[in-house]
Design a protein around this motif. Structure first.
Motif, PDB file in Angstrom:
ATOM      1  N   PRO A  17       0.835  -1.208   0.000  1.00 23.98           N
ATOM      2  CA  PRO A  17       0.000   0.000   0.000  1.00 23.98           C
ATOM      3  C   PRO A  17       0.869   1.256   0.000  1.00 23.98           C
ATOM      4  O   PRO A  17       2.046   1.210   0.386  1.00 23.98           O
ATOM      5  CB  PRO A  17      -0.793  -0.117   1.311  1.00 23.98           C
ATOM      6  N   GLU A  18       0.270   2.370  -0.401  1.00 27.97           N
ATOM      7  CA  GLU A  18       1.020   3.629  -0.407  1.00 27.97           C
ATOM      8  C   GLU A  18       1.544   3.957   0.971  1.00 27.97           C
ATOM      9  O   GLU A  18       2.651   4.463   1.126  1.00 27.97           O
ATOM     10  CB  GLU A  18       0.121   4.759  -0.918  1.00 27.97           C
ATOM     11  N   ASP A  19       0.749   3.671   1.997  1.00 27.74           N
ATOM     12  CA  ASP A  19       1.191   3.835   3.386  1.00 27.74           C
ATOM     13  C   ASP A  19       1.209   2.450   4.034  1.00 27.74           C
ATOM     14  O   ASP A  19       0.172   1.938   4.454  1.00 27.74           O
ATOM     15  CB  ASP A  19       0.249   4.752   4.146  1.00 27.74           C
ATOM     16  N   PRO A  20       2.373   1.809   4.149  1.00 26.30           N
ATOM     17  CA  PRO A  20       2.428   0.457   4.708  1.00 26.30           C
ATOM     18  C   PRO A  20       2.247   0.409   6.220  1.00 26.30           C
ATOM     19  O   PRO A  20       2.210  -0.675   6.808  1.00 26.30           O
ATOM     20  CB  PRO A  20       3.823  -0.027   4.305  1.00 26.30           C
ATOM     21  N   GLY A  21       2.140   1.588   6.866  1.00 24.77           N
ATOM     22  CA  GLY A  21       1.870   1.609   8.300  1.00 24.77           C
ATOM     23  C   GLY A  21       3.092   1.680   9.183  1.00 24.77           C
ATOM     24  O   GLY A  21       3.009   1.434  10.385  1.00 24.77           O
ATOM     25  N   LEU A  22       4.240   2.050   8.630  1.00 28.66           N
ATOM     26  CA  LEU A  22       5.465   2.173   9.418  1.00 28.66           C
ATOM     27  C   LEU A  22       5.549   3.560  10.057  1.00 28.66           C
ATOM     28  O   LEU A  22       4.913   4.512   9.595  1.00 28.66           O
ATOM     29  CB  LEU A  22       6.683   1.949   8.517  1.00 28.66           C
ATOM     30  N   PRO A  23       6.341   3.695  11.121  1.00 33.53           N
ATOM     31  CA  PRO A  23       6.511   5.016  11.746  1.00 33.53           C
ATOM     32  C   PRO A  23       7.147   6.014  10.778  1.00 33.53           C
ATOM     33  O   PRO A  23       7.763   5.626   9.779  1.00 33.53           O
ATOM     34  CB  PRO A  23       7.442   4.722  12.933  1.00 33.53           C
ATOM     35  N   SER A 121       6.997  -6.795  10.830  1.00 36.56           N
ATOM     36  CA  SER A 121       6.540  -8.137  10.499  1.00 36.56           C
ATOM     37  C   SER A 121       5.323  -8.079   9.584  1.00 36.56           C
ATOM     38  O   SER A 121       5.239  -8.801   8.589  1.00 36.56           O
ATOM     39  CB  SER A 121       6.203  -8.903  11.775  1.00 36.56           C
ATOM     40  N   ASP A 122       4.369  -7.206   9.916  1.00 42.07           N
ATOM     41  CA  ASP A 122       3.167  -7.069   9.095  1.00 42.07           C
ATOM     42  C   ASP A 122       3.513  -6.665   7.666  1.00 42.07           C
ATOM     43  O   ASP A 122       2.922  -7.161   6.701  1.00 42.07           O
ATOM     44  CB  ASP A 122       2.225  -6.031   9.702  1.00 42.07           C
ATOM     45  N   VAL A 123       4.460  -5.745   7.528  1.00 42.14           N
ATOM     46  CA  VAL A 123       4.868  -5.286   6.199  1.00 42.14           C
ATOM     47  C   VAL A 123       5.464  -6.443   5.404  1.00 42.14           C
ATOM     48  O   VAL A 123       5.154  -6.629   4.213  1.00 42.14           O
ATOM     49  CB  VAL A 123       5.867  -4.119   6.312  1.00 42.14           C
ATOM     50  N   LEU A 124       6.328  -7.230   6.033  1.00 33.69           N
ATOM     51  CA  LEU A 124       6.940  -8.361   5.330  1.00 33.69           C
ATOM     52  C   LEU A 124       5.886  -9.361   4.873  1.00 33.69           C
ATOM     53  O   LEU A 124       5.949  -9.883   3.750  1.00 33.69           O
ATOM     54  CB  LEU A 124       7.962  -9.062   6.228  1.00 33.69           C
ATOM     55  N   PHE A 125       4.902  -9.646   5.720  1.00 29.25           N
ATOM     56  CA  PHE A 125       3.864 -10.599   5.340  1.00 29.25           C
ATOM     57  C   PHE A 125       2.969 -10.032   4.228  1.00 29.25           C
ATOM     58  O   PHE A 125       2.581 -10.760   3.307  1.00 29.25           O
ATOM     59  CB  PHE A 125       3.018 -10.984   6.554  1.00 29.25           C
ATOM     60  N   ALA A 126       2.624  -8.739   4.313  1.00 34.68           N
ATOM     61  CA  ALA A 126       1.794  -8.124   3.265  1.00 34.68           C
ATOM     62  C   ALA A 126       2.519  -8.164   1.928  1.00 34.68           C
ATOM     63  O   ALA A 126       1.917  -8.456   0.877  1.00 34.68           O
ATOM     64  CB  ALA A 126       1.443  -6.685   3.649  1.00 34.68           C
ATOM     65  N   TRP A 127       3.807  -7.858   1.959  1.00 37.62           N
ATOM     66  CA  TRP A 127       4.616  -7.893   0.734  1.00 37.62           C
ATOM     67  C   TRP A 127       4.702  -9.320   0.192  1.00 37.62           C
ATOM     68  O   TRP A 127       4.579  -9.542  -1.027  1.00 37.62           O
ATOM     69  CB  TRP A 127       6.007  -7.346   1.058  1.00 37.62           C
ATOM     70  N   ALA A 128       4.886 -10.299   1.079  1.00 35.53           N
ATOM     71  CA  ALA A 128       4.988 -11.695   0.644  1.00 35.53           C
ATOM     72  C   ALA A 128       3.688 -12.162  -0.006  1.00 35.53           C
ATOM     73  O   ALA A 128       3.713 -12.893  -1.009  1.00 35.53           O
ATOM     74  CB  ALA A 128       5.338 -12.588   1.834  1.00 35.53           C
ATOM     75  N   GLU A 129       2.545 -11.753   0.541  1.00 33.11           N
ATOM     76  CA  GLU A 129       1.273 -12.151  -0.068  1.00 33.11           C
ATOM     77  C   GLU A 129       1.108 -11.537  -1.455  1.00 33.11           C
ATOM     78  O   GLU A 129       0.605 -12.189  -2.383  1.00 33.11           O
ATOM     79  CB  GLU A 129       0.113 -11.757   0.843  1.00 33.11           C
ATOM     80  N   ALA A 130       1.524 -10.278  -1.603  1.00 32.10           N
ATOM     81  CA  ALA A 130       1.465  -9.652  -2.924  1.00 32.10           C
ATOM     82  C   ALA A 130       2.364 -10.393  -3.905  1.00 32.10           C
ATOM     83  O   ALA A 130       2.007 -10.595  -5.076  1.00 32.10           O
ATOM     84  CB  ALA A 130       1.871  -8.175  -2.821  1.00 32.10           C
ATOM     85  N   GLN A 131       3.532 -10.807  -3.438  1.00 31.33           N
ATOM     86  CA  GLN A 131       4.440 -11.552  -4.304  1.00 31.33           C
ATOM     87  C   GLN A 131       3.880 -12.934  -4.645  1.00 31.33           C
ATOM     88  O   GLN A 131       4.064 -13.440  -5.749  1.00 31.33           O
ATOM     89  CB  GLN A 131       5.819 -11.673  -3.646  1.00 31.33           C
TER      90      GLN A 131
END
Length: 366
Positions: A17-23, A121-131
């Motif tokens: 997503p445009e904003d992956p939710g990181l600080p 961790s959430d970002v890595l999993f979201a990216w992995a699902e997209a891949q």
């Protein structure tokens, strides 16, 4: 294979997503596998992950380069999360292992704030699902499996996996056996020996065994065919083409052509040798002592079981390790396998050193 064969989405911005939710100040990007500092940091992260999960670290920079180097990117994609100071705090790597099966490496630094670690961790999993959706679509699949591993005692990783919808599907015993110098005499010659109509030999090389030439393709194809046939009914078996198989095994930092053996059955005088078993070994390098050998693959066709093929191949790699001055041989065994292979390994001196698990998630491909 080249990076042009890659079926993944190479731009992280197109997979998140445009904003992956990181600080604020935290960024995601593809790592530069040619940058020594990046490789060193990824190695540090991976070794910290291993220490936390099993009590000791074993990975080297060579293992990281398998994932992030130009050669590795033929079948892989990587993502790193950097803090505001530019330091890598999380790393994900996906591998198009075989049709329908995508492997995931998921590593988050153990020292950062727990809430930020959760977001990484959430970002890595979201990216992995997209891949997974990207590679599944490229292969024309309706569903793509993500296959990742965890150490049996790594509760932080277990919690993240469960929250992300993964399920624990298998347990693996990582076994090791010490090797004594006199075990070089276990077989007459690791290069070639025979017992009860079974010939055990190294794959042949163009120009002869000492030429340093490439292995004869017919032998490599025989190894591939035996392993494909032997593992057809095994847990999570996925068909792998010959080119995929050879490319992947050559990526292993411990790869050596003279650690590949074939077992052939020869029935009667003048009989045509029929490949019945295969063992692919590698080198387990040590920075503090002798190297070891590792059994990456051991397979025997069902039609040849009960003839001592597996035992003979194991005796061969033990003798070869002893002749090379190594002090151990390692292997992995499926704790839930119905074949009872663990009984053979235990009877030959192997013991469990640590335990790992497979976790899976099936992703619908849109």
């Amino acid at each position: 294979m080249t990076s042009e064969d890659n079926r993944f989405e190479s731009d992280p911005d197109d997979a998140l997503p445009e904003d992956p939710g990181l600080p604020d100040g935290w960024v995601v990007e593809a790592p530069d596998g040619a940058d020594d500092a990046t490789v060193a940091r990824l190695t540090e992260l991976l070794r910290g992950h291993e220490r936390a999960g099993r009590g000791w670290a074993g990975s080297s920079a060579e293992a990281v380069l398998v994932e992030v180097s130009e050669r590795g990117l033929a079948t892989r994609e990587n993502l790193v999360v950097r803090d505001p100071d530019g330091r890598v705090q999380a790393w994900g790597s996906v591998h198009d292992r075989a049709e329908g099966r995508m492997l995931l490496v998921h590593v988050v630094d153990r020292a950062i704030d727990e809430r930020i670690a959760d977001r990484c961790s959430d970002v890595l999993f979201a990216w992995a699902e997209a891949q997974a959706r990207a590679v599944g679509a490229a292969r024309g699949l309706a569903e793509q499996q993500i296959d990742t591993g965890a150490f049996a005692d790594d509760e932080r990783q277990h919690g993240w996996l469960e929250d992300a919808g993964f399920r624990r599907v298998r347990t693996w015993w990582q076994m090791s056996r010490s090797v004594e110098a006199d075990e070089a005499e276990l077989v007459p010659d690791p290069a070639r020996w025979e017992r009860r109509g079974v010939v055990f030999r190294r794959v042949e090389r163009d120009g002869g065994p000492d030429s340093g030439g490439m292995p004869v393709e017919a032998d490599l194809r025989a190894v591939h065919d035996v392993l494909e046939g032997a593992f057809t009914d095994h847990f999570n078996s996925a068909e792998e083409t010959f080119q995929e198989f050879i490319h992947r095994l050559r990526e292993d930092p411990g790869h050596r052509w003279d650690h590949w053996w074939i077992a052939e059955i020869v029935d009667g005088d003048g009989g045509v040798p029929e490949p019945a078993g295969a063992l692919v070994g590698t080198v387990s390098e040590s920075a503090t002592g002798p190297d070891g050998s590792y059994v990456s693959y051991l397979g025997v066709l069902e039609s040849a079981r009960g003839r001592g093929v597996a035992t003979g191949l194991l005796r061969t790699i033990i003798a070869d390790a002893a002749a090379r001055g190594r002090d151990r041989v390692g292997l992995e065994v499926d704790a839930d396998s119905p074949t009872g292979a663990d009984g053979l390994y235990t009877s030959m001196g192997w013991g469990t050193k640590y335990v790992t698990e497979s976790w899976h998630k099936d992703v619908t491909v849109r």
